[in-house]
Design a protein around this motif. Structure first.
Motif, PDB file in Angstrom:
ATOM      1  N   GLN A   1      20.876 -13.789  21.470  1.00 60.84           N
ATOM      2  CA  GLN A   1      20.260 -13.626  20.151  1.00 60.84           C
ATOM      3  C   GLN A   1      19.367 -12.386  20.077  1.00 60.84           C
ATOM      4  O   GLN A   1      19.313 -11.720  19.039  1.00 60.84           O
ATOM      5  CB  GLN A   1      19.438 -14.869  19.793  1.00 60.84           C
TER       6      GLN A   1
ATOM      7  N   ALA B   1      25.503 -12.264  15.850  1.00 65.44           N
ATOM      8  CA  ALA B   1      26.107 -13.581  16.044  1.00 65.44           C
ATOM      9  C   ALA B   1      27.576 -13.473  16.422  1.00 65.44           C
ATOM     10  O   ALA B   1      28.095 -14.289  17.199  1.00 65.44           O
ATOM     11  CB  ALA B   1      25.953 -14.410  14.775  1.00 65.44           C
TER      12      ALA B   1
ATOM     13  N   SER C   1      27.827 -13.018  20.052  1.00 65.41           N
ATOM     14  CA  SER C   1      27.458 -14.283  20.697  1.00 65.41           C
ATOM     15  C   SER C   1      28.628 -15.264  20.676  1.00 65.41           C
ATOM     16  O   SER C   1      28.916 -15.928  21.681  1.00 65.41           O
ATOM     17  CB  SER C   1      26.260 -14.913  19.987  1.00 65.41           C
TER      18      SER C   1
END
Length: 405
Positions: A182, A187, A190
């Motif tokens: 993060q 995102a 991720s």
């Protein structure tokens, strides 16, 4: 004889600075000081190829052992500096000796953040990976069938998880934030790495804060989470980031704030003391910046060497980074700080992908997963000051080369 230039910190930055000084014609005394017993070595492979047994120590060395004598660099190993006296131009060492300097360079790097002792951070079986000694302790612990808890879902933690999972351990990654990566990635990146690890059998626990570690038979055995969950574990690897090693500078009265404060010429608040690498906080594009990468350690150290000899150009890097996890090579160009738009580009090979970061319509960074061409074009755009429009970056059929032209 004039006093020598002394470099405190024998890592990538320290070696690069010494080499650049000699390449630029500096002919006087040059001393490189390292706290460890081994010659300067590369750190990135420690958590990957070294602990997995693919690399031996000799292949980690930044320069061959005889390079230092050839270049007339006095390499002092097992030497720990304890104080700097700027007014006297002198460094004190733990063995009671002192060394005068004409100019001093601080390339002291960073040290790993560790779990507090109060929650079990000092228990046997709780490890960090920063230096060769850490890796030597970790390597024999990675036995198939054991349970490993990785605390921290950043790149260091994920790399350790990948090595352990590949060796047959049952791995859980515990990340206190809402998602892994993060702090450093969008995102979309991720999601890519979460899926990658889960396909390899790694358990990813996000928004999972550690309460404490408990021991059995004198060794870590249980992790207790804030929500009351109890997890059996044989081993804990802590990957919660690093802190700049700036203690010497602070005690010496130099300006310190999240690292040793330097100007565009890598000079500290003392005109005869310079700093480079993970420990240095420098001005970059209107903001104070501290970069933790081999690229920055080398390039900033070379810039500092030139500045020590009189160069006045400001340090203005295009940052780049990399991470190896399983069969995926992540290459990052730029710094995604302050992005307001992200687009994803599918690569030509299965599993390849790139994530492009924009601020006010201008490209500022790219993450490329097994997509060397996307990385190369993104890096070239950043180096040339051009941009690749978001619509072009998002279209896998669009010609990135044509967009740059």
């Amino acid at each position: 004889m004039p006093d020598p230039i002394v470099i405190l910190g024998a890592g990538q930055a320290g070696v690069a600075l010494a080499a650049k000084l000699r390449a630029l014609g500096y002919a006087d005394g040059l001393i490189l000081v390292g706290a460890e017993a081994v010659p300067p070595y590369q750190r990135p492979p420690l958590s990957k190829k070294y602990v997995s047994g693919e690399l031996e120590v000799e292949r980690l060395l930044i320069r061959p052992r005889d390079w230092y004598a050839e270049q007339r660099v006095e390499l002092r190993l097992n030497a720990r500096a304890t104080a700097i006296a700027p007014a006297a131009h002198e460094v004190a060492f733990a063995d009671g000796s002192t060394q005068r300097y004409a100019k001093l360079a601080l390339t002291t790097g960073a040290r790993p953040r560790r779990l507090p002792d109060t929650i079990g951070g000092a228990l046997p079986g709780v490890l960090a990976i920063r230096d060769l000694a850490d890796a030597d302790v970790l390597a024999p612990e990675l036995q198939p069938g054991r349970n490993l808890l990785v605390v921290g879902g950043g790149y260091i933690g994920l790399e350790a998880a990948a090595v352990a999972a590949s060796k047959g351990l049952r791995v859980t990654v515990l990340e206190a934030a809402d998602r892994i990566l993060q702090r450093v990635a969008a995102a979309e990146t991720s999601v890519y790495f979460r899926d990658l690890h889960q396909r390899r059998g790694v358990t990813i626990r996000e928004a999972g804060a550690l309460e404490r570690l408990e021991a059995e038979a004198g060794r870590v055995a249980v992790a207790v989470l804030k929500d009351g969950t109890r997890m059996k574990t044989d081993l804990v690897v802590v990957g919660i980031g690093v802190a700049p090693d700036d203690d010497l500078a602070r005690v010496a009265g130099l300006l310190v704030e999240n690292g040793i404060m330097v100007d565009g010429q890598c000079c500290t608040s003392d005109p005869d003391i310079f700093a480079a690498g993970d420990c240095a906080n420098f001005p970059w594009r209107g903001a104070r910046t501290r970069l933790e990468s081999v690229q920055n350690a080398v390039e900033q150290a070379e810039h500092a060497a030139a500045a020590m000899l009189g160069a006045v150009e400001a340090y203005a890097p295009v940052p780049w980074f990399w991470s190896d996890q399983y069969d995926v090579k992540l290459q990052i160009a730029g710094l995604n700080r302050g992005y307001d738009q992200v687009v994803v580009r599918a690569g030509k090979r299965p599993g390849s992908q790139s994530v492009w970061y924009y601020r006010q319509g201008g490209l500022i960074a790219v993450d490329a997963m097994n997509d060397a061409l996307a990385y190369a074009f993104g890096k070239k755009a950043l180096e040339s000051g051009k941009t690749i429009p978001p619509a072009v970056a998002a279209d896998p059929a669009a010609d990135l080369k044509a967009a740059l032209a």
